[in-house]
Design a protein around this motif. Structure first.
Motif, mmCIF file in Angstrom:
data_model
loop_
_atom_site.group_PDB
_atom_site.id
_atom_site.type_symbol
_atom_site.label_atom_id
_atom_site.label_comp_id
_atom_site.label_asym_id
_atom_site.label_seq_id
_atom_site.Cartn_x
_atom_site.Cartn_y
_atom_site.Cartn_z
ATOM 1 N N MET A 1 0.852 -1.170 0.000
ATOM 2 C CA MET A 1 0.000 0.000 0.000
ATOM 3 C C MET A 1 0.901 1.239 0.000
ATOM 4 S SD MET A 1 -2.672 1.389 2.911
ATOM 5 C CE MET A 1 -4.111 0.528 2.334
ATOM 6 N N THR A 2 0.625 2.151 -0.907
ATOM 7 C CA THR A 2 1.357 3.412 -0.918
ATOM 8 C C THR A 2 0.627 4.417 -0.035
ATOM 9 O OG1 THR A 2 0.174 4.459 -2.751
ATOM 10 C CG2 THR A 2 2.002 2.968 -3.326
ATOM 11 N N LEU A 3 1.276 5.516 0.243
ATOM 12 C CA LEU A 3 0.671 6.572 1.050
ATOM 13 C C LEU A 3 -0.651 7.030 0.443
ATOM 14 C CD1 LEU A 3 0.892 8.609 3.383
ATOM 15 C CD2 LEU A 3 2.143 10.102 1.805
ATOM 16 N N PHE A 4 -0.710 7.115 -0.870
ATOM 17 C CA PHE A 4 -1.904 7.626 -1.533
ATOM 18 C C PHE A 4 -3.012 6.580 -1.646
ATOM 19 C CE2 PHE A 4 1.490 10.476 -2.479
ATOM 20 C CZ PHE A 4 0.902 11.707 -2.254
ATOM 21 N N ASP A 5 -2.733 5.361 -1.179
ATOM 22 C CA ASP A 5 -3.763 4.323 -1.093
ATOM 23 C C ASP A 5 -4.429 4.303 0.275
ATOM 24 O OD1 ASP A 5 -3.293 3.347 -3.694
ATOM 25 O OD2 ASP A 5 -1.647 2.088 -2.983
ATOM 26 N N THR A 6 -3.919 5.086 1.230
ATOM 27 C CA THR A 6 -4.569 5.132 2.539
ATOM 28 C C THR A 6 -5.987 5.656 2.353
ATOM 29 O OG1 THR A 6 -3.764 7.360 3.027
ATOM 30 C CG2 THR A 6 -2.397 5.490 3.791
ATOM 31 N N THR A 7 -6.860 5.259 3.225
ATOM 32 C CA THR A 7 -8.270 5.641 3.082
ATOM 33 C C THR A 7 -8.436 7.149 3.041
ATOM 34 O OG1 THR A 7 -8.918 3.619 4.228
ATOM 35 C CG2 THR A 7 -10.574 5.344 4.065
ATOM 36 N N ILE A 8 -7.777 7.856 3.934
ATOM 37 C CA ILE A 8 -7.961 9.316 3.975
ATOM 38 C C ILE A 8 -7.541 9.962 2.666
ATOM 39 C CG2 ILE A 8 -7.065 11.448 5.013
ATOM 40 C CD1 ILE A 8 -7.242 10.077 7.734
ATOM 41 N N LEU A 9 -6.361 9.637 2.174
ATOM 42 C CA LEU A 9 -5.905 10.288 0.946
ATOM 43 C C LEU A 9 -6.679 9.831 -0.272
ATOM 44 C CD1 LEU A 9 -2.054 10.542 1.499
ATOM 45 C CD2 LEU A 9 -3.840 12.244 1.908
ATOM 46 N N SER A 10 -6.991 8.554 -0.351
ATOM 47 C CA SER A 10 -7.731 8.080 -1.529
ATOM 48 C C SER A 10 -9.147 8.638 -1.567
ATOM 49 C CB SER A 10 -7.731 6.558 -1.599
ATOM 50 O OG SER A 10 -8.493 5.987 -0.568
ATOM 51 N N LYS A 11 -9.811 8.742 -0.425
ATOM 52 C CA LYS A 11 -11.192 9.244 -0.416
ATOM 53 C C LYS A 11 -11.260 10.773 -0.506
ATOM 54 C CE LYS A 11 -12.426 5.168 -0.478
ATOM 55 N NZ LYS A 11 -12.514 4.633 -1.819
ATOM 56 N N SER A 12 -10.134 11.435 -0.245
ATOM 57 C CA SER A 12 -10.108 12.893 -0.417
ATOM 58 C C SER A 12 -9.850 13.260 -1.873
ATOM 59 C CB SER A 12 -9.033 13.522 0.469
ATOM 60 O OG SER A 12 -7.748 13.208 -0.021
ATOM 61 N N GLY A 13 -9.444 12.276 -2.667
ATOM 62 C CA GLY A 13 -9.152 12.526 -4.070
ATOM 63 C C GLY A 13 -7.730 12.982 -4.326
ATOM 64 N N LEU A 14 -6.922 12.991 -3.289
ATOM 65 C CA LEU A 14 -5.548 13.437 -3.427
ATOM 66 C C LEU A 14 -4.723 12.346 -4.106
ATOM 67 C CD1 LEU A 14 -4.146 15.808 -0.971
ATOM 68 C CD2 LEU A 14 -2.563 14.122 -1.844
ATOM 69 N N THR A 15 -3.952 12.718 -5.102
ATOM 70 C CA THR A 15 -3.143 11.774 -5.869
ATOM 71 C C THR A 15 -1.671 12.180 -5.814
ATOM 72 O OG1 THR A 15 -3.447 13.045 -7.896
ATOM 73 C CG2 THR A 15 -5.075 11.293 -7.446
ATOM 74 N N PRO A 16 -0.771 11.264 -6.184
ATOM 75 C CA PRO A 16 0.662 11.576 -6.143
ATOM 76 C C PRO A 16 1.063 12.761 -7.028
ATOM 77 C CG PRO A 16 0.336 9.220 -6.414
ATOM 78 C CD PRO A 16 -1.011 9.871 -6.549
ATOM 79 N N ASP A 17 0.266 13.064 -8.040
ATOM 80 C CA ASP A 17 0.601 14.173 -8.932
ATOM 81 C C ASP A 17 -0.168 15.463 -8.605
ATOM 82 O OD1 ASP A 17 -1.836 13.139 -9.738
ATOM 83 O OD2 ASP A 17 -1.428 13.337 -11.881
ATOM 84 N N SER A 18 -0.884 15.475 -7.501
ATOM 85 C CA SER A 18 -1.636 16.677 -7.123
ATOM 86 C C SER A 18 -0.710 17.727 -6.537
ATOM 87 C CB SER A 18 -2.739 16.323 -6.115
ATOM 88 O OG SER A 18 -2.159 15.976 -4.882
ATOM 89 N N ARG A 19 -1.191 18.949 -6.464
ATOM 90 C CA ARG A 19 -0.363 20.038 -5.949
ATOM 91 C C ARG A 19 -0.093 19.897 -4.449
ATOM 92 N NH1 ARG A 19 -3.297 24.150 -3.525
ATOM 93 N NH2 ARG A 19 -5.543 24.037 -3.817
ATOM 94 N N LEU A 20 -0.877 19.091 -3.747
ATOM 95 C CA LEU A 20 -0.664 18.874 -2.313
ATOM 96 C C LEU A 20 0.155 17.619 -2.009
ATOM 97 C CD1 LEU A 20 -4.190 19.728 -0.902
ATOM 98 C CD2 LEU A 20 -2.139 21.127 -0.835
ATOM 99 N N ALA A 21 0.609 16.934 -3.044
ATOM 100 C CA ALA A 21 1.311 15.663 -2.842
ATOM 101 C C ALA A 21 2.553 15.819 -1.979
ATOM 102 C CB ALA A 21 1.666 15.040 -4.191
ATOM 103 N N ALA A 22 3.345 16.823 -2.239
ATOM 104 C CA ALA A 22 4.581 17.002 -1.455
ATOM 105 C C ALA A 22 4.264 17.294 0.005
ATOM 106 C CB ALA A 22 5.426 18.126 -2.055
ATOM 107 N N ALA A 23 3.278 18.136 0.234
ATOM 108 C CA ALA A 23 2.900 18.472 1.606
ATOM 109 C C ALA A 23 2.405 17.242 2.360
ATOM 110 C CB ALA A 23 1.839 19.564 1.621
ATOM 111 N N THR A 24 1.590 16.438 1.717
ATOM 112 C CA THR A 24 1.083 15.250 2.397
ATOM 113 C C THR A 24 2.189 14.208 2.569
ATOM 114 O OG1 THR A 24 0.219 14.394 0.308
ATOM 115 C CG2 THR A 24 -1.327 15.532 1.743
ATOM 116 N N SER A 25 3.075 14.119 1.596
ATOM 117 C CA SER A 25 4.183 13.165 1.716
ATOM 118 C C SER A 25 5.091 13.516 2.886
ATOM 119 C CB SER A 25 4.986 13.118 0.415
ATOM 120 O OG SER A 25 4.194 12.560 -0.617
#
Length: 158
Positions: A1-25
């Protein structure tokens, strides 16, 4: 499971290429701990009186009440034969006391009184299981708020 597969990030619509990816990472530990907390409240080793399927149905029910339908659908898939209880309008005579309590603590928290707890106890729910229900709803409240916040930061709505 990657970070972006976590329930919170996946259900928020946040993806690895989004503008918030670095902040969430940079806050990966928070999302990983949140995923671990989800595992602990939805699929614990010691379920008490509430099996994994019922916990998933209750989580979906709380998410529906909060208007987080994608999150509700996520949990409903694990609810098995309890999936009908994910509908906030659903009722089950054998679980009525549990559904009423969960709905109240999720939606009218400030109105919860000692009588609500004693009602569960009178129905045979142990103190440990009351705590388990409260933990589940409290986690969902947190999860829903973080998902909503991430969507706002992205400029999207649920």
């Amino acid at each position: 499971m990657t970070l972006f597969d976590t329930t919170i990030l996946s259900k928020s619509g946040l993806t690895p290429d989004s503008r918030l990816a670095a902040a969430t990472s940079s806050r990966a530990n928070i999302f990983n701990m949140s995923q671990a907390a989800e595992q602990a409240v939805l699929r614990p080793e010691d379920c008490g009186a509430f099996g994994h399927d019922l916990r998933a149905a209750l989580a979906a029910r709380v998410a529906h009440h909060a208007g987080e339908h994608a999150l509700a659908d996520h949990y409903a898939t694990a609810a098995g034969d309890k999936a009908a209880l994910a509908d906030p309008g659903a009722y089950d005579a054998g679980l009525g006391h549990v559904l009423t309590f969960v709905d109240k603590i999720a939606n009218q928290t400030r109105d919860v009184a000692a009588e609500d707890i004693s009602g569960l106890q009178a129905a045979g729910v142990s103190d440990a299981d009351v705590v388990r229900l409260c933990e589940l709803v409290a986690f969902l409240a947190y999860q829903v708020r973080v998902i909503a916040g991430l969507r706002l930061m992205q400029g999207t709505a649920g």
